[in-house]
Design a protein around this motif. Sequence first.
Motif, PDB file in Angstrom:
ATOM      1  N   THR A  46       0.858  -1.178   0.000  1.00 52.14           N
ATOM      2  CA  THR A  46       0.000   0.000   0.000  1.00 52.14           C
ATOM      3  C   THR A  46       0.900   1.236   0.000  1.00 52.14           C
ATOM      4  OG1 THR A  46      -0.109   0.245   2.403  1.00 52.14           O
ATOM      5  CG2 THR A  46      -1.763  -1.198   1.377  1.00 52.14           C
ATOM      6  N   GLY A  92      -4.829   1.761  -0.245  1.00 53.46           N
ATOM      7  CA  GLY A  92      -5.820   1.020   0.541  1.00 53.46           C
ATOM      8  C   GLY A  92      -6.670   1.944   1.397  1.00 53.46           C
ATOM      9  N   ASP A  93      -7.865   1.444   1.737  1.00 56.30           N
ATOM     10  CA  ASP A  93      -8.688   2.246   2.653  1.00 56.30           C
ATOM     11  C   ASP A  93      -8.139   2.148   4.081  1.00 56.30           C
ATOM     12  OD1 ASP A  93      -9.546  -0.319   3.165  1.00 56.30           O
ATOM     13  OD2 ASP A  93     -11.690   0.109   2.985  1.00 56.30           O
ATOM     14  N   SER A  94      -7.100   1.343   4.272  1.00 58.82           N
ATOM     15  CA  SER A  94      -6.329   1.352   5.520  1.00 58.82           C
ATOM     16  C   SER A  94      -5.760   2.756   5.772  1.00 58.82           C
ATOM     17  CB  SER A  94      -5.190   0.328   5.461  1.00 58.82           C
ATOM     18  OG  SER A  94      -4.475   0.454   4.255  1.00 58.82           O
ATOM     19  N   ASP A 108      -8.637   2.032  -3.677  1.00 57.67           N
ATOM     20  CA  ASP A 108      -9.485   1.141  -2.881  1.00 57.67           C
ATOM     21  C   ASP A 108     -10.776   1.882  -2.531  1.00 57.67           C
ATOM     22  OD1 ASP A 108     -10.169  -1.093  -1.424  1.00 57.67           O
ATOM     23  OD2 ASP A 108      -8.777  -0.704   0.232  1.00 57.67           O
ATOM     24  N   LYS A 164     -10.171  -1.391  -6.336  1.00 59.93           N
ATOM     25  CA  LYS A 164     -10.417  -2.601  -5.543  1.00 59.93           C
ATOM     26  C   LYS A 164     -11.708  -2.384  -4.783  1.00 59.93           C
ATOM     27  CE  LYS A 164      -8.213  -3.748  -1.528  1.00 59.93           C
ATOM     28  NZ  LYS A 164      -9.378  -3.849  -0.608  1.00 59.93           N
TER      29      LYS A 164
HETATM   30  O1  KIV Z   1      -6.761  -1.172   2.688  1.00 60.85           O
HETATM   31  C1  KIV Z   1      -5.841  -2.004   2.646  1.00 60.85           C
HETATM   32  O2  KIV Z   1      -4.716  -1.701   3.022  1.00 60.85           O
HETATM   33  C2  KIV Z   1      -6.159  -3.322   2.126  1.00 60.85           C
HETATM   34  C3  KIV Z   1      -5.210  -4.463   2.300  1.00 60.85           C
HETATM   35  C4  KIV Z   1      -5.669  -5.651   1.569  1.00 60.85           C
HETATM   36  C5  KIV Z   1      -3.807  -4.266   1.978  1.00 60.85           C
HETATM   37  O3  KIV Z   1      -7.200  -3.498   1.593  1.00 60.85           O
END
Ligand code: KIV
Length: 269
Positions: free
Chosen positions: A27, A48-50, A88, A118
Amino acid sequence: MAIRTEKCSIRDIGRKKRDGKKQVWLTAYDYFTAKYLDASGVDGLLVGDSLNMVFYGKPDTLSLTLEQSLYHTEAVARAARRAVVIGDMPFLTYQQSISTAVTNAGRYLKEAGAQGVKLEGGIEMAATVKRLVEVGIPVMGHIGLTPQSIHRFGGYRVQGRNSVSRDYLLDSAQSLQNSGAFAIVLEAMKPDIAGEITKLLTIPTIGIGAGKNVDGQIMVISDIMGLDESFDAKFVRKYFDLAGKIREVGEKFVSDVVSGDYPSKDETY
Ligand code: KIV
């Protein structure tokens, strides 16, 4: 290792599986991290949405907005000369209707310069994935522990532990592939089920906490850099103590200013 210099395409991501080559994703959320990771040889960068947790300090991914995600995706896409960049989609920016999903996903390509999106979810997202792919938006699936569903799961739990959950994962992987997804993230599951999915599919599986039996690995950059000293998970390999280093640099600067050591003559115009 020779690192290719031309831009990777979504097709290259699929070709790696056919050639039996492992692929590596990380990410990224900002320009300079993306620039150096791009140069390190990763195949893909996921915004990522992380982001909501590791950049904005929120407790989960749920409150991230589409505008925040697009803003960071644009910075990462500008830095990535070689790696594929995927945005994401945040919670409730693609679940309400297929038409909302198309409008919102399209912004990652039109405005942020990403090559695809994603989204989380299995068989229930198949029709959405199919439509996005039909209009020209490459989609990466994400099944297993899907953090946007933590309240349904009752926390961050390993998935696929019973036969209903295993069947759901297998059916979901197959239906995402049938709908045209170019790859699927498999998060937090036992290596045997990840391996079964990987064998079943012709598209690559990218694991996170899913063991070795996958076509590639993805990690949250701040986890492997050791940015959050309170975060520890079995699957994370910490390569650096970024939290400690930031504190150390802060302490040194405080000490140098307070003691009068900084700025020196050489550091003064
Ligand atoms: O948001 C994120 O970091 C993810 C993980 C799969 C890496 O979706």
